[in-house]
Design a protein around this motif. Structure first.
Motif, PDB file in Angstrom:
ATOM      1  N   LEU A  12      -4.999 -10.280  -5.031  1.00 38.52           N
ATOM      2  CA  LEU A  12      -4.326  -9.278  -4.019  1.00 38.52           C
ATOM      3  C   LEU A  12      -2.911  -9.861  -3.710  1.00 38.52           C
ATOM      4  CD1 LEU A  12      -7.169  -8.341  -1.312  1.00 38.52           C
ATOM      5  CD2 LEU A  12      -6.217  -7.095  -3.330  1.00 38.52           C
ATOM      6  N   VAL A  13      -1.958  -9.222  -3.785  1.00 38.49           N
ATOM      7  CA  VAL A  13      -0.585  -9.619  -3.437  1.00 38.49           C
ATOM      8  C   VAL A  13       0.102  -8.768  -2.437  1.00 38.49           C
ATOM      9  CG1 VAL A  13       1.720  -9.760  -4.642  1.00 38.49           C
ATOM     10  CG2 VAL A  13      -0.206 -10.224  -5.935  1.00 38.49           C
ATOM     11  N   GLU A  14       0.601  -9.348  -1.566  1.00 36.06           N
ATOM     12  CA  GLU A  14       1.193  -8.848  -0.316  1.00 36.06           C
ATOM     13  C   GLU A  14       2.525  -8.279  -0.814  1.00 36.06           C
ATOM     14  OE1 GLU A  14       3.638 -10.322   3.878  1.00 36.06           O
ATOM     15  OE2 GLU A  14       1.543 -10.716   3.601  1.00 36.06           O
ATOM     16  N   GLU A  15       2.679  -7.074  -0.601  1.00 33.11           N
ATOM     17  CA  GLU A  15       3.989  -6.281  -0.759  1.00 33.11           C
ATOM     18  C   GLU A  15       4.748  -5.519   0.158  1.00 33.11           C
ATOM     19  OE1 GLU A  15       7.254  -5.533  -2.833  1.00 33.11           O
ATOM     20  OE2 GLU A  15       5.483  -6.002  -4.371  1.00 33.11           O
ATOM     21  N   ARG A  16       5.780  -5.906   0.758  1.00 33.07           N
ATOM     22  CA  ARG A  16       6.484  -5.438   1.750  1.00 33.07           C
ATOM     23  C   ARG A  16       7.198  -4.106   1.257  1.00 33.07           C
ATOM     24  NH1 ARG A  16       7.558  -8.741   6.402  1.00 33.07           N
ATOM     25  NH2 ARG A  16       6.151 -10.709   6.193  1.00 33.07           N
ATOM     26  N   TYR A  17       6.628  -3.199   1.130  1.00 32.57           N
ATOM     27  CA  TYR A  17       7.079  -2.015   0.440  1.00 32.57           C
ATOM     28  C   TYR A  17       8.269  -1.523   1.296  1.00 32.57           C
ATOM     29  CZ  TYR A  17       4.359   0.363   3.940  1.00 32.57           C
ATOM     30  OH  TYR A  17       3.893   0.702   5.219  1.00 32.57           O
ATOM     31  N   PHE A  24      10.008  -3.877  -7.257  1.00 32.30           N
ATOM     32  CA  PHE A  24       8.672  -3.037  -6.806  1.00 32.30           C
ATOM     33  C   PHE A  24       8.919  -1.729  -7.040  1.00 32.30           C
ATOM     34  CE2 PHE A  24       6.797  -0.566  -3.305  1.00 32.30           C
ATOM     35  CZ  PHE A  24       5.309  -0.714  -3.636  1.00 32.30           C
ATOM     36  N   LEU A  25      10.043  -1.169  -7.058  1.00 28.59           N
ATOM     37  CA  LEU A  25      10.302   0.319  -7.130  1.00 28.59           C
ATOM     38  C   LEU A  25      10.454   0.506  -8.678  1.00 28.59           C
ATOM     39  CD1 LEU A  25      13.318   0.939  -4.666  1.00 28.59           C
ATOM     40  CD2 LEU A  25      10.859   1.654  -4.576  1.00 28.59           C
ATOM     41  N   ARG A  26      10.591  -0.488  -9.490  1.00 23.50           N
ATOM     42  CA  ARG A  26      10.388  -0.267 -10.945  1.00 23.50           C
ATOM     43  C   ARG A  26       8.784   0.112 -11.176  1.00 23.50           C
ATOM     44  NH1 ARG A  26      14.585  -3.751 -11.528  1.00 23.50           N
ATOM     45  NH2 ARG A  26      13.400  -5.397 -11.714  1.00 23.50           N
ATOM     46  N   ALA A  30       7.805   5.696  -6.187  1.00 26.23           N
ATOM     47  CA  ALA A  30       7.466   6.244  -4.880  1.00 26.23           C
ATOM     48  C   ALA A  30       7.615   5.388  -3.748  1.00 26.23           C
ATOM     49  CB  ALA A  30       6.016   6.981  -5.100  1.00 26.23           C
ATOM     50  N   GLY A  31       7.527   4.084  -4.012  1.00 22.97           N
ATOM     51  CA  GLY A  31       7.847   3.036  -2.970  1.00 22.97           C
ATOM     52  C   GLY A  31       6.489   2.990  -2.115  1.00 22.97           C
ATOM     53  N   LYS A  32       5.276   3.116  -2.663  1.00 20.59           N
ATOM     54  CA  LYS A  32       4.243   3.257  -1.762  1.00 20.59           C
ATOM     55  C   LYS A  32       3.254   2.040  -2.357  1.00 20.59           C
ATOM     56  CE  LYS A  32       2.270   7.070  -1.288  1.00 20.59           C
ATOM     57  NZ  LYS A  32       1.685   8.476  -1.376  1.00 20.59           N
ATOM     58  N   VAL A  33       2.376   1.571  -1.629  1.00 27.65           N
ATOM     59  CA  VAL A  33       1.303   0.835  -2.001  1.00 27.65           C
ATOM     60  C   VAL A  33      -0.118   1.769  -1.760  1.00 27.65           C
ATOM     61  CG1 VAL A  33       2.276  -1.241  -1.635  1.00 27.65           C
ATOM     62  CG2 VAL A  33       0.969  -0.281   0.355  1.00 27.65           C
ATOM     63  N   PRO A  34      -1.064   1.395  -2.605  1.00 27.05           N
ATOM     64  CA  PRO A  34      -1.285   0.209  -3.409  1.00 27.05           C
ATOM     65  C   PRO A  34      -0.775   0.453  -4.938  1.00 27.05           C
ATOM     66  CG  PRO A  34      -3.281   1.626  -3.388  1.00 27.05           C
ATOM     67  CD  PRO A  34      -2.383   2.237  -2.354  1.00 27.05           C
ATOM     68  N   VAL A  35      -0.539  -0.621  -5.523  1.00 32.03           N
ATOM     69  CA  VAL A  35      -0.457  -0.518  -7.050  1.00 32.03           C
ATOM     70  C   VAL A  35      -1.168  -1.660  -7.546  1.00 32.03           C
ATOM     71  CG1 VAL A  35       1.599  -1.282  -8.766  1.00 32.03           C
ATOM     72  CG2 VAL A  35       2.240   0.011  -6.728  1.00 32.03           C
TER      73      VAL A  35
END
Length: 204
Positions: A12-17, A24-26, A30-35
């Protein structure tokens, strides 16, 4: 929860979307989690990810075989990820927690009141379903239960669920909460927001 139920190891990796990091956008425009990354494959959208995992790791099953029952699971997943999210989660969790984390000002009291009112309707609807079924979508636990539990867990973390309103919903959540797949979620904490004492208590 889906990964844990199927005993699939994941980092699990924290992502400040909300910071809209270019890398992250690449991965998800959509700029959303989860990925979810599996080797060189990038998967996005929670329901699509869960159904993909169901297809490649069908045991234990979280989707029924009958087409009508599968439809009901998908309908309820959409209910919680769209309607419940828009009417409840975004008005309570996002206002009380996300605004502070994102340094976006104070909670909008109108939104909080709307969320507090809407959750009563949703708890009543869940109770109506559970009066007719063992689980939300039928007689077996499915992705619909996980979708609902994910939202309710995040709201329970900030004490925004009145578990006394519908005892049947409380009993359902206790069954979900006691599953080994749920324990890592109950152990997770948000910095600056300690959970209430009952949050990780399997017997409330």
């Amino acid at each position: 929860m889906c990964l844990a139920e199927k005993k699939l190891e994941v980092e699990l990796v924290e992502e400040r979307y909300w910071e809209k990091d270019a890398d992250f956008l690449r991965r998800n425009p959509a700029g959303k989690v989860p990925v979810l990354r599996i080797d060189d494959m990038i998967l996005t959208e929670s329901s699509a990810i869960c159904e993909y995992l169901e297809e490649i790791h069908p045991t234990p099953s979280l989707m029924p075989r009958d087409p009508q029952e599968r439809f009901e699971v998908r309908r309820l997943v959409s209910w919680f990820d769209d309607k419940f999210h828009d009417e409840v989660t975004s008005n309570l969790l996002y206002e009380r927690v996300n605004r502070k984390i994102q340094k976006a000002g104070y909670p909008d009291s109108g939104n909080v009141k709307a969320g507090a009112k809407a959750i009563k309707y949703h708890l009543d609807y869940m109770a109506w379903l559970l009066d007719r079924r063992r689980w939300l979508a039928g007689n077996e636990m499915t992705l619909a239960d996980f979708a609902a539990a994910a939202h309710l867990s995040s709201l329970d973390y900030i004490s925004d669920v009145d578990w006394n309103r519908q005892p049947g919903v409380k009993d359902w959540y206790a069954k979900i909460k006691s599953r080994p797949a749920f324990r890592s979620l109950l152990a997770d904490q948000v910095a600056g927001f300690p959970p209430p004492a009952h949050y990780a208590d399997l017997d409330f």
